[in-house]
Write an enzyme that holds these catalytic residues in place. Structure first.
Site, PDB file in Angstrom:
ATOM      1  N   GLU A 278       0.825  -1.214   0.000  1.00  0.00           N
ATOM      2  CA  GLU A 278       0.000   0.000   0.000  1.00  0.00           C
ATOM      3  C   GLU A 278       0.859   1.264   0.000  1.00  0.00           C
ATOM      4  OE1 GLU A 278      -2.230  -0.339   3.619  1.00  0.00           O
ATOM      5  OE2 GLU A 278      -3.487  -1.958   2.873  1.00  0.00           O
ATOM      6  N   ARG A 281       3.068   7.751  -0.314  1.00  0.00           N
ATOM      7  CA  ARG A 281       4.076   8.796  -0.512  1.00  0.00           C
ATOM      8  C   ARG A 281       5.129   8.428  -1.559  1.00  0.00           C
ATOM      9  NH1 ARG A 281       5.448  12.064   3.904  1.00  0.00           N
ATOM     10  NH2 ARG A 281       4.641  10.366   5.194  1.00  0.00           N
ATOM     11  N   ARG A 317       1.981  20.060   6.091  1.00  0.00           N
ATOM     12  CA  ARG A 317       3.015  19.186   6.662  1.00  0.00           C
ATOM     13  C   ARG A 317       4.018  19.923   7.560  1.00  0.00           C
ATOM     14  NH1 ARG A 317       6.271  16.343   4.477  1.00  0.00           N
ATOM     15  NH2 ARG A 317       5.868  14.520   5.740  1.00  0.00           N
ATOM     16  N   CYS A 347      -3.082  33.745   9.655  1.00  0.00           N
ATOM     17  CA  CYS A 347      -2.824  34.439  10.918  1.00  0.00           C
ATOM     18  C   CYS A 347      -2.420  33.481  12.030  1.00  0.00           C
ATOM     19  CB  CYS A 347      -4.053  35.237  11.316  1.00  0.00           C
ATOM     20  SG  CYS A 347      -4.460  36.398  10.030  1.00  0.00           S
ATOM     21  N   TYR A 376       0.415  14.038   0.409  1.00  0.00           N
ATOM     22  CA  TYR A 376      -0.072  14.684   1.632  1.00  0.00           C
ATOM     23  C   TYR A 376       0.063  16.204   1.554  1.00  0.00           C
ATOM     24  CZ  TYR A 376       0.329   9.839   3.051  1.00  0.00           C
ATOM     25  OH  TYR A 376       0.212   8.476   3.103  1.00  0.00           O
TER      26      TYR A 376
HETATM   27  N1  LLP Z   1      -1.645   2.023   4.445  1.00  0.00           N
HETATM   28  C1  LLP Z   1      -2.234   2.513   5.551  1.00  0.00           C
HETATM   29  C2  LLP Z   1      -3.140   1.658   6.318  1.00  0.00           C
HETATM   30  C3  LLP Z   1      -1.967   3.832   5.959  1.00  0.00           C
HETATM   31  O1  LLP Z   1      -2.548   4.303   7.063  1.00  0.00           O
HETATM   32  C4  LLP Z   1      -1.080   4.636   5.198  1.00  0.00           C
HETATM   33  C5  LLP Z   1      -0.779   6.009   5.600  1.00  0.00           C
HETATM   34  C6  LLP Z   1      -0.514   4.082   4.036  1.00  0.00           C
HETATM   35  C7  LLP Z   1      -0.815   2.762   3.693  1.00  0.00           C
HETATM   36  C8  LLP Z   1       0.410   4.847   3.132  1.00  0.00           C
HETATM   37  O2  LLP Z   1       1.579   5.222   3.772  1.00  0.00           O
HETATM   38  P1  LLP Z   1       2.773   5.895   2.942  1.00  0.00           P
HETATM   39  O3  LLP Z   1       3.301   4.878   1.969  1.00  0.00           O
HETATM   40  O4  LLP Z   1       2.238   7.085   2.254  1.00  0.00           O
HETATM   41  O5  LLP Z   1       3.761   6.242   3.993  1.00  0.00           O
HETATM   42  N2  LLP Z   1       0.032  12.941   6.546  1.00  0.00           N
HETATM   43  C9  LLP Z   1       1.283  12.299   6.885  1.00  0.00           C
HETATM   44  C10 LLP Z   1       1.301  10.834   6.512  1.00  0.00           C
HETATM   45  C11 LLP Z   1       0.181  10.032   7.121  1.00  0.00           C
HETATM   46  C12 LLP Z   1       0.127   8.611   6.632  1.00  0.00           C
HETATM   47  C13 LLP Z   1      -1.105   7.912   7.098  1.00  0.00           C
HETATM   48  N3  LLP Z   1      -1.227   6.551   6.672  1.00  0.00           N
HETATM   49  C14 LLP Z   1       2.428  13.077   6.244  1.00  0.00           C
HETATM   50  O6  LLP Z   1       2.181  14.067   5.558  1.00  0.00           O
HETATM   51  O7  LLP Z   1       3.582  12.733   6.428  1.00  0.00           O
END
Ligand code: LLP
Length: 428
Positions: A278, A281, A317, A347, A376
């Site tokens: 999954e 990013r 972020r 602000c 994100y």
């Molecule tokens: N699978 C599940 C169950 C997740 O909760 C997430 C991300 C992913 C896959 C994907 O993760 P990635 O490969 O993108 O790391 N807003 C935060 C990141 C929050 C991620 C939440 N879950 C940021 O801007 O760093």
């Protein structure tokens, strides 16, 4: 300076693929997100190439960048989706990703969401609590259908990332403790409307060291084998996402895709499971920039503030996670650089997009690109301070299109109403 081939200087002008970012600013105004289609495709291909000898499928994590166009682009590459809400299922389907390629994760799913997911023929629902299992069993039974379920286990492994995006320790709300997997599976196999297909795990995001994956995969592999030896017919292992990106262009990434793939191979290569990945990013972060214009410059004490037209509501972020994004001028010059704090108009002092960014002298109207903003970025955007939702532009070669057009101020007010009785109350 940008190092990716799809976002680079041609002459002194920063381009995304074949289009100068200044041309995008002229056509669509600022602030706006710009994404490179080729960049996303290349990353997807790099993933499939790195995993080609493994029985693995990619389920792009929609939350990273839920743009319909980005989803369609990935769907065309063959990607499935990892979703966490009814809205994300709706999006994935609308973009052309069939229910049979969608995995439904998430710490809390409402009865309505579970029912909707079942109606779409969803591939797998990752259940995160004993109570959710009972609710899902009831809903599936009422529909005379069977829910394909994986149990999301919490492996109690620290992802060694920012604490707000760590999800795999016992302090976190996610999954059920891995020690309870057997109890869960026993109960699940006694429920006629539930087919237990696998185990799932996701320990966190922006992981840049191999050891958390190594430890978590070891635990998952051992647990799966133990459960299989006890007679549970597990078919799939969902390894979650989490692979980090390099937010500081000069620092080499500490965990490469190949090393991540090798860690997967080491633990699961010889086991009989279908692997589900999954990534969010890692597929999209590097292919996006947030394009912004300088509004004013001012100095306070020793500080040089560059006030730009993008703000924390457009890119959360830095405010949420103290995240760093490099920022570069769209027009490169030889002028001497001096450190600047790049701030938005909102602000709040937390509306600081970056600190200590070396930038040349800039005038009002000059363009800056905030890098690695493809993940994100837009997905976390809000309308705080009644700022319009930031638009998004997709570029492919020399083609560009607004894939999220800038709304207008009347649209902003549309879902709101002033109850008639408010004025009547005053008249009395
Ligand atoms: N699978 C599940 C169950 C997740 O909760 C997430 C991300 C992913 C896959 C994907 O993760 P990635 O490969 O993108 O790391 N807003 C935060 C990141 C929050 C991620 C939440 N879950 C940021 O801007 O760093």
């Amino acid at each position: 300076m940008p190092t990716t081939w799809h976002i680079r200087y041609q002459g002194d002008l920063l381009h995304i693929e074949d289009i100068a970012l200044s041309a995008i600013a002229d056509a669509f105004e600022t602030p706006c997100y710009c994404y490179s289609a080729a960049g996303i495709r290349t990353q997807y291909e790099a993933f499939t190439h790195a995993l080609k000898d493994l029985p693995a499928t990619i389920h792009y994590s929609v939350k990273a960048n839920p743009s319909l166009a980005v989803l369609r682009l990935l769907a065309n590459q063959g990607s499935g989706a990892d979703v966490v809400s009814r809205g994300e299922i709706h999006r994935a389907l609308a973009a052309g990703i069939p229910g049979g390629k969608i995995i439904f994760s998430g710490a809390g799913k409402s009865p309505d969401e579970l029912a909707y997911a079942l109606d779409t023929g969803i591939a797998q629902i990752n259940v995160e609590s004993h109570e959710e299992l009972e609710q899902l069993a009831e809903i599936a039974a009422s529909k005379n259908t069977t829910a394909r379920v994986a149990v999301r286990v919490n492996p109690d492994i620290d992802a060694q990332t920012h604490k707000k995006i760590t999800t795999g320790t016992t302090d976190n709300k996610f999954g059920i403790p891995w020690q309870e997997a057997e109890t869960f599976l026993r109960r699940a196999s006694s429920l006629p409307s539930i087919e237990t297909v696998g185990l799932a795990m996701h320990i966190g995001s922006q992981i840049v060291k191999p050891s958390p994956f190594d430890d978590a995969f070891a635990r998952l592999a051992a647990l799966a084998e133990e459960m299989r030896s006890k007679g549970f017919p597990l078919q799939t292992l969902d390894l979650g996402g989490g692979l980090g990106t390099n937010y500081e262009n000069d620092a080499p990434l500490k965990l490469k895709l190949e090393d991540y793939a090798n860690t997967i191979r080491k633990h699961f290569g010889a086991l009989p499971y279908r692997l589900l990945l999954e990534p969010g990013r890692a597929l999209v972060a590097d292919s996006g920039v947030l394009l912004t214009r300088v509004l004013q410059e001012k100095h306070s004490g020793t500080k040089r503030f560059l006030i730009v037209d993008a703000a924390m509501n457009d890119l959360m972020r830095p405010a949420l996670y103290d995240a760093h994004h490099d920022i570069v001028p769209v027009v490169r010059t030889d002028a001497p650089l001096s450190p600047a704090e790049v701030v938005g108009p909102v602000c709040e002092t937390s509306d600081t997009l970056a600190r200590n960014i070396p930038l040349p002298p800039l005038a009002s109207g000059d363009l800056l690109a905030i890098l690695q903003a493809g993940a994100y970025g837009a997905s976390l955007a809000s309308m705080y301070n009644s700022r319009l939702r930031v638009p998004e532009v997709l570029v492919s070669g020399s083609k560009m299109a607004a894939v999220y057009r800038r709304p207008d101020y009347d649209e902003m007010l549309k879902p709101e109403c002033i109850p008639e009785w408010l004025d009547e109350d005053i008249a009395k």
